[in-house]
Design an enzyme around this catalytic site. Structure first.
Site, PDB file in Angstrom:
ATOM      1  N   ASN A  82       0.805  -1.224   0.000  1.00  0.00           N
ATOM      2  CA  ASN A  82       0.000   0.000   0.000  1.00  0.00           C
ATOM      3  C   ASN A  82       0.841   1.280   0.000  1.00  0.00           C
ATOM      4  O   ASN A  82       0.403   2.332   0.459  1.00  0.00           O
ATOM      5  CB  ASN A  82      -1.017  -0.021   1.142  1.00  0.00           C
ATOM      6  CG  ASN A  82      -0.371  -0.158   2.506  1.00  0.00           C
ATOM      7  OD1 ASN A  82       0.844  -0.166   2.620  1.00  0.00           O
ATOM      8  ND2 ASN A  82      -1.183  -0.255   3.539  1.00  0.00           N
TER       9      ASN A  82
ATOM     10  N   HIS B  22       3.872   4.148   4.561  1.00  0.00           N
ATOM     11  CA  HIS B  22       3.621   3.988   5.996  1.00  0.00           C
ATOM     12  C   HIS B  22       3.590   5.361   6.624  1.00  0.00           C
ATOM     13  O   HIS B  22       4.344   6.243   6.211  1.00  0.00           O
ATOM     14  CB  HIS B  22       4.740   3.173   6.659  1.00  0.00           C
ATOM     15  CG  HIS B  22       4.767   3.319   8.158  1.00  0.00           C
ATOM     16  ND1 HIS B  22       3.993   2.552   8.983  1.00  0.00           N
ATOM     17  CD2 HIS B  22       5.429   4.184   8.968  1.00  0.00           C
ATOM     18  CE1 HIS B  22       4.199   2.927  10.250  1.00  0.00           C
ATOM     19  NE2 HIS B  22       5.071   3.919  10.251  1.00  0.00           N
TER      20      HIS B  22
HETATM   21  P1  ATP Z   1       1.140   1.629   8.229  1.00  0.00           P
HETATM   22  O1  ATP Z   1       1.406   1.166   9.640  1.00  0.00           O
HETATM   23  O2  ATP Z   1       2.006   0.929   7.209  1.00  0.00           O
HETATM   24  O3  ATP Z   1       1.162   3.105   8.096  1.00  0.00           O
HETATM   25  P2  ATP Z   1      -1.654   1.279   8.687  1.00  0.00           P
HETATM   26  O4  ATP Z   1      -1.398   1.926  10.016  1.00  0.00           O
HETATM   27  O5  ATP Z   1      -2.702   1.858   7.807  1.00  0.00           O
HETATM   28  O6  ATP Z   1      -0.337   1.212   7.837  1.00  0.00           O
HETATM   29  P3  ATP Z   1      -1.549  -1.242  10.072  1.00  0.00           P
HETATM   30  O7  ATP Z   1      -2.790  -1.847  10.632  1.00  0.00           O
HETATM   31  O8  ATP Z   1      -0.597  -0.579  11.011  1.00  0.00           O
HETATM   32  O9  ATP Z   1      -1.975  -0.246   8.891  1.00  0.00           O
HETATM   33  O10 ATP Z   1      -0.787  -2.385   9.263  1.00  0.00           O
HETATM   34  C1  ATP Z   1       0.582  -2.218   8.928  1.00  0.00           C
HETATM   35  C2  ATP Z   1       0.781  -2.694   7.506  1.00  0.00           C
HETATM   36  O11 ATP Z   1       0.537  -4.100   7.447  1.00  0.00           O
HETATM   37  C3  ATP Z   1      -0.180  -2.103   6.468  1.00  0.00           C
HETATM   38  O12 ATP Z   1       0.205  -0.850   6.007  1.00  0.00           O
HETATM   39  C4  ATP Z   1      -0.113  -3.151   5.379  1.00  0.00           C
HETATM   40  O13 ATP Z   1       1.079  -3.008   4.612  1.00  0.00           O
HETATM   41  C5  ATP Z   1      -0.041  -4.436   6.200  1.00  0.00           C
HETATM   42  N1  ATP Z   1      -1.396  -4.981   6.437  1.00  0.00           N
HETATM   43  C6  ATP Z   1      -2.330  -4.512   7.287  1.00  0.00           C
HETATM   44  N2  ATP Z   1      -3.442  -5.261   7.265  1.00  0.00           N
HETATM   45  C7  ATP Z   1      -3.201  -6.261   6.370  1.00  0.00           C
HETATM   46  C8  ATP Z   1      -3.942  -7.382   5.889  1.00  0.00           C
HETATM   47  N3  ATP Z   1      -5.171  -7.633   6.320  1.00  0.00           N
HETATM   48  N4  ATP Z   1      -3.350  -8.175   4.975  1.00  0.00           N
HETATM   49  C9  ATP Z   1      -2.088  -7.940   4.527  1.00  0.00           C
HETATM   50  N5  ATP Z   1      -1.331  -6.900   4.956  1.00  0.00           N
HETATM   51  C10 ATP Z   1      -1.872  -6.079   5.853  1.00  0.00           C
HETATM   52 MG    MG Z   2       0.172   1.310  11.335  1.00  0.00          MG
END
Ligand code: ATP
Ligand code: MG
Length: 140
Positions: A114, A117
């Site tokens: 995505n 971060h």
């Molecule tokens: P980031 O921490 O990268 O800014 P975020 O806070 O939006 O993103 P988090 O819940 O912290 O999301 O998850 C960290 C990262 O793990 C996500 O950015 C994504 O790359 C991965 N991720 C999160 N949920 C999923 C999922 N259901 N399946 C696969 N990868 C996931």
């Molecule tokens: Mg996060």
């Protein structure tokens, strides 16, 4: 509104597609100033440590594999309300659910790949900035 700092990472899916400049332009258009920036290829141990908070999540191993699959660009962003402002510019974790005009809606490939971060709180931002940068590397 307070001037804050937050940690941003341009992820391997975006560096692979040569999108560093496009992401940076979107961050700057959102009112964020890139006050430190470095490109590096994370080791497995480094990616595991950075995402330790997610160690129990089912996607953890895949996430570590993805984050070590190519170079990333780590950045310190500064601006008014930088943590929330960056999260808004990024859009929802799942690009399919992200609002139009956000980085993830425009550029991301999937919920995992995505593109960016961003720290989710000022407290975590301080920890994450210190993970990547020495104070001497940050020029506000
Ligand atoms: P980031 O921490 O990268 O800014 P975020 O806070 O939006 O993103 P988090 O819940 O912290 O999301 O998850 C960290 C990262 O793990 C996500 O950015 C994504 O790359 C991965 N991720 C999160 N949920 C999923 C999922 N259901 N399946 C696969 N990868 C996931
Ligand atoms: Mg996060």
């Amino acid at each position: 509104m307070p001037i804050e700092r937050t940690l941003s990472i341009i992820k391997p899916d975006a560096t692979r597609r040569n999108l560093t400049g496009r992401v940076n332009a979107m961050l700057e258009a959102a009112g964020l100033r890139i006050i430190a920036q470095k490109r590096l290829h994370l080791t497995t141990a480094q990616a595991e440590a950075f995402y330790a908070v997610h160690a129990a999540r089912p996607f953890y191993r895949d996430l570590v594999t993805f984050m070590t699959s190519g170079p990333v660009v780590a950045q310190v962003l500064e601006g008014e309300n930088a943590v929330a402002r960056n999260r808004e510019a990024m859009g929802a974790t799942d690009p399919a659910k992200a609002a139009p005009g956000t980085i993830r809606k425009e550029l991301a490939e999937s919920i995992e790949a995505n593109s960016v971060h961003g720290s989710d709180s000022a407290e975590n931002a301080a920890v994450e900035i210190a993970f990547f940068f020495a104070g001497i590397e940050i020029t506000g």
